[in-house]
Design an enzyme around this catalytic site. Structure first.
Site, PDB file in Angstrom:
ATOM      1  N   ASN A  13      -3.814   5.964  -2.563  1.00 32.14           N
ATOM      2  CA  ASN A  13      -3.457   6.180  -0.817  1.00 32.14           C
ATOM      3  C   ASN A  13      -2.923   7.468  -0.463  1.00 32.14           C
ATOM      4  OD1 ASN A  13      -4.627   4.062  -0.240  1.00 32.14           O
ATOM      5  ND2 ASN A  13      -2.646   2.626  -0.337  1.00 32.14           N
ATOM      6  N   HIS A  65      -1.207  -3.263  -7.218  1.00 32.12           N
ATOM      7  CA  HIS A  65      -2.106  -2.636  -6.116  1.00 32.12           C
ATOM      8  C   HIS A  65      -3.534  -2.836  -6.261  1.00 32.12           C
ATOM      9  CE1 HIS A  65      -3.055   0.704  -2.935  1.00 32.12           C
ATOM     10  NE2 HIS A  65      -2.862  -0.511  -2.505  1.00 32.12           N
ATOM     11  N   SER A  81       0.867  -1.333  -0.056  1.00 36.99           N
ATOM     12  CA  SER A  81      -0.161  -0.004   0.059  1.00 36.99           C
ATOM     13  C   SER A  81       0.838   1.160   0.080  1.00 36.99           C
ATOM     14  CB  SER A  81      -0.809  -0.061   1.225  1.00 36.99           C
ATOM     15  OG  SER A  81      -1.749  -1.151   1.312  1.00 36.99           O
ATOM     16  N   GLU A 135      -3.669  -0.710  -9.382  1.00 32.27           N
ATOM     17  CA  GLU A 135      -2.583   0.356  -9.693  1.00 32.27           C
ATOM     18  C   GLU A 135      -1.676  -0.542 -10.121  1.00 32.27           C
ATOM     19  OE1 GLU A 135      -3.252   4.252  -7.080  1.00 32.27           O
ATOM     20  OE2 GLU A 135      -2.574   2.476  -6.118  1.00 32.27           O
TER      21      GLU A 135
HETATM   22  N1  CAA Z   1     -16.147 -10.374  -1.245  1.00 33.04           N
HETATM   23  C1  CAA Z   1     -16.964 -10.392  -2.484  1.00 33.04           C
HETATM   24  N2  CAA Z   1     -17.915  -9.707  -2.645  1.00 33.04           N
HETATM   25  C2  CAA Z   1     -18.301  -8.914  -1.481  1.00 33.04           C
HETATM   26  C3  CAA Z   1     -17.458  -8.682  -0.433  1.00 33.04           C
HETATM   27  C4  CAA Z   1     -16.465  -9.675  -0.431  1.00 33.04           C
HETATM   28  N3  CAA Z   1     -15.594  -9.405   0.746  1.00 33.04           N
HETATM   29  N4  CAA Z   1     -18.123  -7.512   0.352  1.00 33.04           N
HETATM   30  C5  CAA Z   1     -19.164  -7.278  -0.440  1.00 33.04           C
HETATM   31  N5  CAA Z   1     -19.228  -7.786  -1.475  1.00 33.04           N
HETATM   32  C6  CAA Z   1     -20.370  -7.620  -2.508  1.00 33.04           C
HETATM   33  C7  CAA Z   1     -21.804  -8.124  -2.116  1.00 33.04           C
HETATM   34  O1  CAA Z   1     -21.903  -9.297  -2.474  1.00 33.04           O
HETATM   35  C8  CAA Z   1     -22.639  -7.337  -2.962  1.00 33.04           C
HETATM   36  O2  CAA Z   1     -22.858  -7.610  -4.033  1.00 33.04           O
HETATM   37  P1  CAA Z   1     -24.221  -7.459  -4.775  1.00 33.04           P
HETATM   38  O3  CAA Z   1     -24.682  -6.115  -4.597  1.00 33.04           O
HETATM   39  O4  CAA Z   1     -23.951  -7.992  -6.175  1.00 33.04           O
HETATM   40  O5  CAA Z   1     -24.985  -8.426  -4.020  1.00 33.04           O
HETATM   41  C9  CAA Z   1     -21.667  -5.861  -2.901  1.00 33.04           C
HETATM   42  O6  CAA Z   1     -20.483  -6.397  -2.930  1.00 33.04           O
HETATM   43  C10 CAA Z   1     -22.239  -4.966  -1.752  1.00 33.04           C
HETATM   44  O7  CAA Z   1     -22.074  -5.581  -0.569  1.00 33.04           O
HETATM   45  P2  CAA Z   1     -23.075  -5.424   0.496  1.00 33.04           P
HETATM   46  O8  CAA Z   1     -24.602  -4.982   0.055  1.00 33.04           O
HETATM   47  O9  CAA Z   1     -22.859  -6.675   1.712  1.00 33.04           O
HETATM   48  O10 CAA Z   1     -22.430  -4.199   1.469  1.00 33.04           O
HETATM   49  P3  CAA Z   1     -22.219  -2.672   0.665  1.00 33.04           P
HETATM   50  O11 CAA Z   1     -23.227  -2.352  -0.025  1.00 33.04           O
HETATM   51  O12 CAA Z   1     -21.879  -2.089   2.111  1.00 33.04           O
HETATM   52  O13 CAA Z   1     -20.910  -2.869  -0.030  1.00 33.04           O
HETATM   53  C11 CAA Z   1     -18.415  -2.584   0.148  1.00 33.04           C
HETATM   54  C12 CAA Z   1     -19.765  -3.512   0.741  1.00 33.04           C
HETATM   55  C13 CAA Z   1     -18.280  -3.145  -1.437  1.00 33.04           C
HETATM   56  C14 CAA Z   1     -17.355  -3.154   0.625  1.00 33.04           C
HETATM   57  C15 CAA Z   1     -18.726  -1.071  -0.139  1.00 33.04           C
HETATM   58  O14 CAA Z   1     -18.965  -0.806   1.342  1.00 33.04           O
HETATM   59  C16 CAA Z   1     -17.724  -0.253  -0.319  1.00 33.04           C
HETATM   60  O15 CAA Z   1     -17.205  -0.101  -1.457  1.00 33.04           O
HETATM   61  N6  CAA Z   1     -16.706   0.193   0.421  1.00 33.04           N
HETATM   62  C17 CAA Z   1     -15.601   0.827   0.147  1.00 33.04           C
HETATM   63  C18 CAA Z   1     -14.482   0.016   0.011  1.00 33.04           C
HETATM   64  C19 CAA Z   1     -13.217   0.988  -0.180  1.00 33.04           C
HETATM   65  O16 CAA Z   1     -12.936   2.094  -0.287  1.00 33.04           O
HETATM   66  N7  CAA Z   1     -12.168  -0.064  -0.343  1.00 33.04           N
HETATM   67  C20 CAA Z   1     -10.969   0.741  -0.704  1.00 33.04           C
HETATM   68  C21 CAA Z   1      -9.962   0.410   0.767  1.00 33.04           C
HETATM   69  S1  CAA Z   1      -8.504   1.018   0.539  1.00 33.04           S
HETATM   70  C22 CAA Z   1      -7.590  -0.177  -0.172  1.00 33.04           C
HETATM   71  O17 CAA Z   1      -7.750  -1.218  -0.691  1.00 33.04           O
HETATM   72  C23 CAA Z   1      -6.045   0.435  -0.632  1.00 33.04           C
HETATM   73  C24 CAA Z   1      -5.302   0.139   0.543  1.00 33.04           C
HETATM   74  O18 CAA Z   1      -3.769  -0.015   0.256  1.00 33.04           O
HETATM   75  C25 CAA Z   1      -5.519   0.144   2.020  1.00 33.04           C
HETATM   76  P1  NAD Z   2      -3.531  -9.360   6.453  1.00 29.20           P
HETATM   77  O1  NAD Z   2      -2.648  -9.018   7.731  1.00 29.20           O
HETATM   78  O2  NAD Z   2      -4.852  -9.692   6.399  1.00 29.20           O
HETATM   79  O3  NAD Z   2      -2.500 -10.595   5.807  1.00 29.20           O
HETATM   80  C1  NAD Z   2      -1.045 -10.760   5.741  1.00 29.20           C
HETATM   81  C2  NAD Z   2      -0.778 -12.112   5.729  1.00 29.20           C
HETATM   82  O4  NAD Z   2       0.394 -12.577   5.283  1.00 29.20           O
HETATM   83  C3  NAD Z   2      -1.323 -13.128   7.111  1.00 29.20           C
HETATM   84  O5  NAD Z   2      -2.208 -14.055   6.864  1.00 29.20           O
HETATM   85  C4  NAD Z   2       0.134 -13.555   7.522  1.00 29.20           C
HETATM   86  O6  NAD Z   2       0.123 -14.539   7.995  1.00 29.20           O
HETATM   87  C5  NAD Z   2       0.939 -13.613   5.955  1.00 29.20           C
HETATM   88  N1  NAD Z   2       2.178 -13.485   5.976  1.00 29.20           N
HETATM   89  C6  NAD Z   2       3.190 -12.509   6.782  1.00 29.20           C
HETATM   90  N2  NAD Z   2       4.513 -12.993   6.418  1.00 29.20           N
HETATM   91  C7  NAD Z   2       4.513 -13.911   5.714  1.00 29.20           C
HETATM   92  C8  NAD Z   2       5.248 -14.630   4.889  1.00 29.20           C
HETATM   93  N3  NAD Z   2       6.432 -14.437   5.051  1.00 29.20           N
HETATM   94  N4  NAD Z   2       5.013 -15.560   3.702  1.00 29.20           N
HETATM   95  C9  NAD Z   2       3.931 -15.817   3.733  1.00 29.20           C
HETATM   96  N5  NAD Z   2       2.876 -15.167   4.513  1.00 29.20           N
HETATM   97  C10 NAD Z   2       3.122 -14.199   5.177  1.00 29.20           C
HETATM   98  O7  NAD Z   2      -2.928  -8.222   5.790  1.00 29.20           O
HETATM   99  P2  NAD Z   2      -3.605  -7.662   4.350  1.00 29.20           P
HETATM  100  O8  NAD Z   2      -4.616  -6.632   4.639  1.00 29.20           O
HETATM  101  O9  NAD Z   2      -3.992  -8.653   3.670  1.00 29.20           O
HETATM  102  O10 NAD Z   2      -2.280  -6.733   3.700  1.00 29.20           O
HETATM  103  C11 NAD Z   2      -1.297  -7.437   2.848  1.00 29.20           C
HETATM  104  C12 NAD Z   2      -0.712  -6.477   1.933  1.00 29.20           C
HETATM  105  O11 NAD Z   2      -1.609  -5.918   1.102  1.00 29.20           O
HETATM  106  C13 NAD Z   2      -0.041  -5.310   2.829  1.00 29.20           C
HETATM  107  O12 NAD Z   2       1.202  -4.978   1.941  1.00 29.20           O
HETATM  108  C14 NAD Z   2      -1.052  -4.201   2.765  1.00 29.20           C
HETATM  109  O13 NAD Z   2      -0.461  -3.001   2.889  1.00 29.20           O
HETATM  110  C15 NAD Z   2      -1.724  -4.310   1.498  1.00 29.20           C
HETATM  111  N6  NAD Z   2      -2.911  -3.756   1.078  1.00 29.20           N
HETATM  112  C16 NAD Z   2      -3.903  -4.114   2.134  1.00 29.20           C
HETATM  113  C17 NAD Z   2      -5.102  -3.560   1.791  1.00 29.20           C
HETATM  114  C18 NAD Z   2      -6.013  -3.579   2.868  1.00 29.20           C
HETATM  115  O14 NAD Z   2      -7.286  -2.764   2.654  1.00 29.20           O
HETATM  116  N7  NAD Z   2      -6.047  -4.199   3.813  1.00 29.20           N
HETATM  117  C19 NAD Z   2      -5.462  -3.028   0.524  1.00 29.20           C
HETATM  118  C20 NAD Z   2      -4.313  -2.981  -0.503  1.00 29.20           C
HETATM  119  C21 NAD Z   2      -3.038  -3.462  -0.150  1.00 29.20           C
END
Ligand code: CAA
Ligand code: NAD
Length: 292
Positions: free
Chosen positions: A190, A140, A119, A152
């Site tokens: 991000n 990503h 991330s 990405e």
């Molecule tokens: N796996 C598969 N499908 C899923 C799911 C999962 N884990 N979670 C939800 N869904 C599906 C559901 O089946 C549903 O599909 P249908 O409409 O076709 O039935 C749809 O997604 C909507 O789900 P829900 O009705 O249960 O719930 P919701 O409307 O609240 O949606 C959500 C859930 C899609 C997660 C929505 O809340 C959302 O888009 N949230 C924001 C997610 C977001 O911003 N993600 C980015 C995070 S940051 C990141 O990823 C980067 C990083 O590096 C940290």
């Molecule tokens: P998580 O904690 O859910 O899962 C990480 C997994 O990696 C764990 O199950 C752990 O046992 C395993 N692990 C750790 N070291 C390991 C190794 N050496 N070999 C094999 N497995 C190992 O974390 P996550 O949320 O899935 O995040 C994983 C990566 O994805 C991170 O780099 C995070 O920044 C990135 N990411 C996270 C998100 C998010 O929304 N959580 C979104 C995009 C990218």
């Protein structure tokens, strides 16, 4: 498409989703975890998600069974040796990632492309620890991987055109929408999203409003699918904290700095939805805000 065997290392929130969509898209998928316990947890997560897709009528039972046949699960790095592409989705720590890539660099064939789902780390910092910087790329994905369409695709100054093209083609073969991102910490999304989540925590620290009201504000007022605290819990509080530290270390700008409250919640091991508690309690049918 000259990629057929895909290795996924780490089968937590993200790795399980990446593995699932790769298998559903017809790739042979080898999933590697740290130990049998985590491997079993990852395997169950994938199975549950595939079953849920069948119940929701997004996938036929036959296609689910065919996808399941494409999986193999291992704790051994050697099982990834002949993969065409290995995607890393382990904990957000450079040292852990580089240890893994160093090991895989020895084990995998010349032709294997390495990708990281990081991330906030730079791809260059991982590629430089291997002998295949030209075959190293960022892929990503977004959480939840089966739903979010964006990937990405990150190239460094050392990534070859061929590797970048193959990574784009792979993302498209998964049905995703790839965008090109430069190799800066936080890529594109991000850079904007992380300060937003951290600002919400700072607002909470200042007593602007409650967790629930800030979440309702952004969901109802701005049409976000979920408010910032639900999103923090959804991403993982531990992961957000690591991301914040890495981005602050890179930019030294306050907006990336981890707020003290975030540190306290991590100290309590309230990692969000995956651990049962974060800003919310997730033990019931609906998340309930915890007193802060
Ligand atoms: N796996 C598969 N499908 C899923 C799911 C999962 N884990 N979670 C939800 N869904 C599906 C559901 O089946 C549903 O599909 P249908 O409409 O076709 O039935 C749809 O997604 C909507 O789900 P829900 O009705 O249960 O719930 P919701 O409307 O609240 O949606 C959500 C859930 C899609 C997660 C929505 O809340 C959302 O888009 N949230 C924001 C997610 C977001 O911003 N993600 C980015 C995070 S940051 C990141 O990823 C980067 C990083 O590096 C940290
Ligand atoms: P998580 O904690 O859910 O899962 C990480 C997994 O990696 C764990 O199950 C752990 O046992 C395993 N692990 C750790 N070291 C390991 C190794 N050496 N070999 C094999 N497995 C190992 O974390 P996550 O949320 O899935 O995040 C994983 C990566 O994805 C991170 O780099 C995070 O920044 C990135 N990411 C996270 C998100 C998010 O929304 N959580 C979104 C995009 C990218």
């Amino acid at each position: 498409m000259d990629i057929s065997r895909v290795g996924v290392v780490g089968c937590g929130l993200m790795g399980s989703g990446i593995a699932e969509i790769a298998a559903k898209s017809g790739f042979q998928v080898r999933v590697r975890e740290l130990n049998e316990e985590f491997l079993e947890a990852g395997r169950n997560r994938i199975k549950k998600s595939l079953d849920r897709a069948v119940v929701k009528e997004k996938l036929s039972a036959e296609d689910r069974d065919a996808a399941w046949e494409r999986f193999s699960f291992t704790t051994e790095g050697a099982a990834l040796a002949d993969c065409d592409l290995v995607i890393e989705a382990i904990v957000e720590e450079l040292e852990a990632k580089n240890e893994l890539f160093g090991e895989l660099d020895e084990l995998c064939g010349e032709g294997t492309i390495f990708a990281s789902n990081t991330s906030s780390l730079t791809i260059t910092d991982m590629a430089a620890a291997t002998m295949r910087a030209d075959r190293f790329v960022g892929l990503h994905f977004f959480n939840p991987v089966p739903v979010m369409k964006l990937v990405e695709v990150v190239r460094t100054i050392a990534t070859s055109d061929e590797t970048s093209d193959r990574a784009f083609a792979f993302a498209k073969a998964l049905g995703k929408t790839p965008i090109a991102a430069k190799d800066n910490s936080g890529f594109v999304v991000n850079l904007l999203l992380v300060p937003y989540m951290l600002d919400a925590i700072r607002h909470l620290e200042r007593g602007v409003a409650t967790v629930e009201d800030i979440d309702t504000g952004m969901a109802v007022g701005c049409g976000h699918p979920m408010g910032p605290f639900l999103l923090c819990d959804f991403v993982g509080i531990d992961t957000l904290y690591k991301i914040s530290e890495i981005m602050y270390d890179e930019y030294r700008e306050e907006r990336y700095a981890p707020p003290p409250l975030l540190k306290r919640i991590v100290a309590l091991k309230r990692y969000g939805r995956k651990s049962g508690q974060g800003f919310y309690d997730w033990s019931g049918e609906k998340p309930v805000p915890l007193p802060i």
